[in-house]
Write a protein that holds these residues in place. Structure first.
Motif, mmCIF file in Angstrom:
data_model
loop_
_atom_site.group_PDB
_atom_site.id
_atom_site.type_symbol
_atom_site.label_atom_id
_atom_site.label_comp_id
_atom_site.label_asym_id
_atom_site.label_seq_id
_atom_site.Cartn_x
_atom_site.Cartn_y
_atom_site.Cartn_z
ATOM 1 N N ARG A 17 42.385 28.967 50.613
ATOM 2 C CA ARG A 17 42.276 29.126 49.158
ATOM 3 C C ARG A 17 43.077 30.320 48.670
ATOM 4 O O ARG A 17 43.660 30.284 47.598
ATOM 5 N N SER A 18 43.061 31.401 49.462
ATOM 6 C CA SER A 18 43.797 32.606 49.066
ATOM 7 C C SER A 18 43.851 33.560 50.246
ATOM 8 O O SER A 18 43.049 33.434 51.184
ATOM 9 N N ASP A 19 44.760 34.544 50.162
ATOM 10 C CA ASP A 19 44.750 35.605 51.176
ATOM 11 C C ASP A 19 43.710 36.670 50.834
ATOM 12 O O ASP A 19 43.591 37.689 51.510
ATOM 13 N N SER A 69 40.227 46.853 42.211
ATOM 14 C CA SER A 69 40.837 45.507 42.252
ATOM 15 C C SER A 69 42.252 45.533 41.692
ATOM 16 O O SER A 69 42.654 46.465 40.978
ATOM 17 N N GLY A 70 42.975 44.453 41.963
ATOM 18 C CA GLY A 70 44.319 44.308 41.417
ATOM 19 C C GLY A 70 44.279 44.156 39.903
ATOM 20 O O GLY A 70 45.178 44.631 39.196
ATOM 21 N N THR A 71 43.246 43.516 39.414
ATOM 22 C CA THR A 71 43.098 43.334 37.970
ATOM 23 C C THR A 71 42.925 44.695 37.295
ATOM 24 O O THR A 71 43.549 44.982 36.270
ATOM 25 N N MET A 72 42.096 45.542 37.922
ATOM 26 C CA MET A 72 41.910 46.871 37.323
ATOM 27 C C MET A 72 43.181 47.713 37.456
ATOM 28 O O MET A 72 43.498 48.508 36.569
ATOM 29 N N SER A 94 52.733 35.034 34.712
ATOM 30 C CA SER A 94 52.196 36.232 35.370
ATOM 31 C C SER A 94 50.684 36.172 35.538
ATOM 32 O O SER A 94 49.975 35.523 34.770
ATOM 33 N N HIS A 95 50.224 36.896 36.546
ATOM 34 C CA HIS A 95 48.778 37.024 36.759
ATOM 35 C C HIS A 95 48.150 37.715 35.563
ATOM 36 O O HIS A 95 47.070 37.355 35.106
ATOM 37 N N ILE A 96 48.845 38.713 35.009
ATOM 38 C CA ILE A 96 48.311 39.460 33.860
ATOM 39 C C ILE A 96 47.991 38.504 32.709
ATOM 40 O O ILE A 96 46.950 38.612 32.067
ATOM 41 N N GLN A 148 55.866 36.550 43.023
ATOM 42 C CA GLN A 148 55.415 35.878 41.813
ATOM 43 C C GLN A 148 54.474 34.746 42.235
ATOM 44 O O GLN A 148 54.896 33.665 42.634
ATOM 45 N N ASN A 149 53.178 35.053 42.144
ATOM 46 C CA ASN A 149 52.133 34.171 42.680
ATOM 47 C C ASN A 149 52.267 32.716 42.223
ATOM 48 O O ASN A 149 52.436 31.807 43.035
ATOM 49 N N ARG A 150 52.217 32.499 40.899
ATOM 50 C CA ARG A 150 52.160 31.124 40.389
ATOM 51 C C ARG A 150 53.493 30.373 40.523
ATOM 52 O O ARG A 150 53.547 29.167 40.288
ATOM 53 N N ILE A 177 55.309 47.168 37.574
ATOM 54 C CA ILE A 177 55.421 46.066 38.540
ATOM 55 C C ILE A 177 54.060 45.758 39.119
ATOM 56 O O ILE A 177 53.416 46.628 39.724
ATOM 57 N N ASP A 178 53.594 44.518 38.888
ATOM 58 C CA ASP A 178 52.414 44.026 39.584
ATOM 59 C C ASP A 178 52.912 43.605 40.965
ATOM 60 O O ASP A 178 53.420 42.509 41.154
ATOM 61 N N GLY A 179 52.757 44.527 41.893
ATOM 62 C CA GLY A 179 53.232 44.281 43.261
ATOM 63 C C GLY A 179 52.072 43.967 44.182
ATOM 64 O O GLY A 179 52.063 44.422 45.325
ATOM 65 N N ALA A 180 51.121 43.177 43.667
ATOM 66 C CA ALA A 180 49.950 42.801 44.479
ATOM 67 C C ALA A 180 50.381 42.462 45.903
ATOM 68 O O ALA A 180 49.736 42.857 46.872
ATOM 69 N N ARG A 181 51.505 41.724 46.021
ATOM 70 C CA ARG A 181 52.018 41.321 47.341
ATOM 71 C C ARG A 181 53.442 41.854 47.544
ATOM 72 O O ARG A 181 54.316 41.154 48.045
ATOM 73 N N ILE A 182 53.663 43.113 47.172
ATOM 74 C CA ILE A 182 55.040 43.646 47.248
ATOM 75 C C ILE A 182 55.525 43.772 48.696
ATOM 76 O O ILE A 182 56.725 43.652 48.969
ATOM 77 N N VAL A 325 48.539 21.759 44.097
ATOM 78 C CA VAL A 325 47.672 22.334 45.129
ATOM 79 C C VAL A 325 48.312 23.600 45.691
ATOM 80 O O VAL A 325 49.529 23.668 45.863
ATOM 81 N N ARG A 326 47.465 24.579 45.979
ATOM 82 C CA ARG A 326 47.952 25.833 46.570
ATOM 83 C C ARG A 326 47.281 26.078 47.920
ATOM 84 O O ARG A 326 46.059 25.910 48.046
ATOM 85 N N MET A 327 48.072 26.431 48.908
ATOM 86 C CA MET A 327 47.549 26.825 50.213
ATOM 87 C C MET A 327 48.180 28.167 50.579
ATOM 88 O O MET A 327 49.396 28.329 50.477
HETATM 89 N N1 TLP Z 1 45.271 36.705 42.627
HETATM 90 C C1 TLP Z 1 44.257 35.803 43.078
HETATM 91 C C2 TLP Z 1 43.706 34.943 41.934
HETATM 92 O O1 TLP Z 1 43.254 35.736 40.904
HETATM 93 C C3 TLP Z 1 44.696 33.942 41.396
HETATM 94 C C4 TLP Z 1 44.802 34.921 44.166
HETATM 95 O O2 TLP Z 1 43.977 34.262 44.829
HETATM 96 O O3 TLP Z 1 46.027 34.893 44.366
HETATM 97 N N2 TLP Z 1 48.124 40.330 40.649
HETATM 98 C C5 TLP Z 1 48.447 39.230 41.354
HETATM 99 C C6 TLP Z 1 49.885 38.837 41.459
HETATM 100 C C7 TLP Z 1 47.447 38.467 41.984
HETATM 101 O O4 TLP Z 1 47.804 37.389 42.658
HETATM 102 C C8 TLP Z 1 46.104 38.880 41.870
HETATM 103 C C9 TLP Z 1 44.987 38.093 42.497
HETATM 104 C C10 TLP Z 1 45.827 40.048 41.137
HETATM 105 C C11 TLP Z 1 46.859 40.733 40.526
HETATM 106 C C12 TLP Z 1 44.409 40.524 40.919
HETATM 107 O O5 TLP Z 1 43.811 41.014 42.061
HETATM 108 P P1 TLP Z 1 42.196 41.092 42.164
HETATM 109 O O6 TLP Z 1 41.747 39.718 42.496
HETATM 110 O O7 TLP Z 1 41.989 42.107 43.242
HETATM 111 O O8 TLP Z 1 41.684 41.564 40.856
#
Ligand code: TLP
Length: 352
Positions: A17-19, A69-72, A94-96, A148-150, A177-182, A325-327
């Motif tokens: 579902r997700s990492d 969290s990444g959101t915060m 974007s996730h934002i 870029q997640n999506r 830069i949202d580098g959640a996965r930089i 679908v996402r894996m």
């Molecule tokens: N992404 C999650 C879901 O919210 C979609 C996931 O399973 O991929 N920036 C990016 C680019 C992200 O992908 C995510 C989480 C966040 C920020 C937010 O991180 P969290 O979940 O720690 O608030």
């Protein structure tokens, strides 16, 4: 749930579902148990301080701030860069924009303006230039996301980032830069992560995704920016007390789990090639840069039912629409899991 490979305790579930779903490893748990802690709101937690120093150094920045969290991390960054009534340009995928409950708008009075992400996650510098506003809502920030997640976890190359950051710089506008996965981006591009991070005035990344820690993200930037961000983290409830317990896991992840990210990428590629050979699936495996695999199901397959039947086979996945679908591969997905997941998907698809 079918037993794909059983342990003595429980059926083996392949959770794609997700990492974000990884569990702390025994070594990580040992580091957590041994963590030296203090009250971080009072500035007393030595492990959080070590983590912040290590994170900043890793990205080539002056300072860092640990957040839950990444959101915060994104929210605090946007609130630090922008005032009420300002505008931030963000990617249309974007996730934002899609997944953060419009926090920046609801809590910070910041309007979000979308610039189109193409299929490979890139944004045109010309479009950003055309969106800039000198009068209220004045453009106060330009945001990028990498990976870029999506857009299939696309790794955005430095040149494509610079097309946008160059426009922002020309106009004296800061870049977030949202580098959640930089680190995934850097691994895929075989780039130095500090070169990618240098494109942002603030750069966030997550410990709780591919790096495999249970909690936490970080904001990095210049020391004066981080000092302005600190009270804003407090304002949104992100001040944590003996956070060294979780920071120790993040520090362990930073020290031990960055170099292995390319294993996840190789698993994702193999998964994509396997899926491409199955009926009802549309995917170009060459588009898989990192650990995120997206594919489309044709109309003959009910996407919701596909996911349910696949879960019955012990394989969990997510998506951004019923047919999309996402894996996601990660630390807890092994090389042996990949053919098992493909076989399970094959059985399910052939049942339609
Ligand atoms: N992404 C999650 C879901 O919210 C979609 C996931 O399973 O991929 N920036 C990016 C680019 C992200 O992908 C995510 C989480 C966040 C920020 C937010 O991180 P969290 O979940 O720690 O608030």
């Amino acid at each position: 749930m079918a037993l794909l490979r059983s342990t003595t305790m429980s059926p083996h579930v392949i959770d794609l579902r997700s990492d974000t779903v990884t569990k702390p490893t025994p070594e990580m748990r040992r580091a957590m148990a041994a963590a030296e802690v203090g009250d971080d709101v009072l500035g007393d937690d030595p492990t959080v301080q070590r983590l912040e120093e290590a994170a900043a150094a890793r990205l080539g920045k002056e300072a860092a701030l640990y957040v839950p969290s990444g959101t915060m991390a994104n929210l605090v960054s946007l609130l630090t860069h922008c005032g009420r009534g300002d505008e931030a340009i963000v990617g249309s995928e974007s996730h934002i924009l899609h997944h953060e409950a419009v926090g920046a708008t609801a809590l910070g009075g910041i309007s979000l303006r979308a610039a189109r992400n193409d299929d490979r996650g890139r944004i045109s510098g010309d479009e950003v230039r055309a969106l800039l506003r000198p009068v209220p809502p004045r453009t106060a920030l330009v945001c990028l996301e990498n990976t870029q997640n999506r857009c299939g976890g696309a790794a955005i190359p430095l040149a494509a980032m610079r097309e946008v950051t160059g426009v922002a710089r020309e106009h004296g506008i800061p870049v977030h830069i949202d580098g959640a996965r930089i680190f995934n981006a850097a691994a895929a591009l075989e780039a130095d992560v500090t070169a990618l991070a240098a494109e942002g005035d603030s750069v966030t990344f997550c410990f709780s995704k591919g790096l495999g820690a249970p909690v936490g993200s970080v904001i990095t930037g210049r020391a004066d920016f981080i000092e302005r961000a600190r009270p804003i983290r407090r304002m949104v409830g992100g001040g944590m007390r003996q956070a060294g317990v979780i920071a120790a896991a993040a520090l362990y992840a930073l020290e031990h789990h960055v170099e292995r990210l390319s294993d996840d990428h190789a698993h994702a590629r193999r998964l994509a090639y396997g899926l491409a050979s199955l009926p009802h699936v549309r995917i170009d495996p060459a588009d898989v840069d990192t650990n995120i695999v997206f594919f489309e199901l044709d109309a003959a397959v009910d996407g919701t039912e596909f996911r349910r039947r696949l879960a019955d086979e012990g394989v969990l996945c997510s998506g951004t629409g019923p047919q999309r679908v996402r894996m996601v591969t990660h630390l807890d997905v092994t090389s042996e899991d990949i053919p098992l997941a493909i076989d399970a998907a094959s059985r399910v698809l052939r049942s339609f």
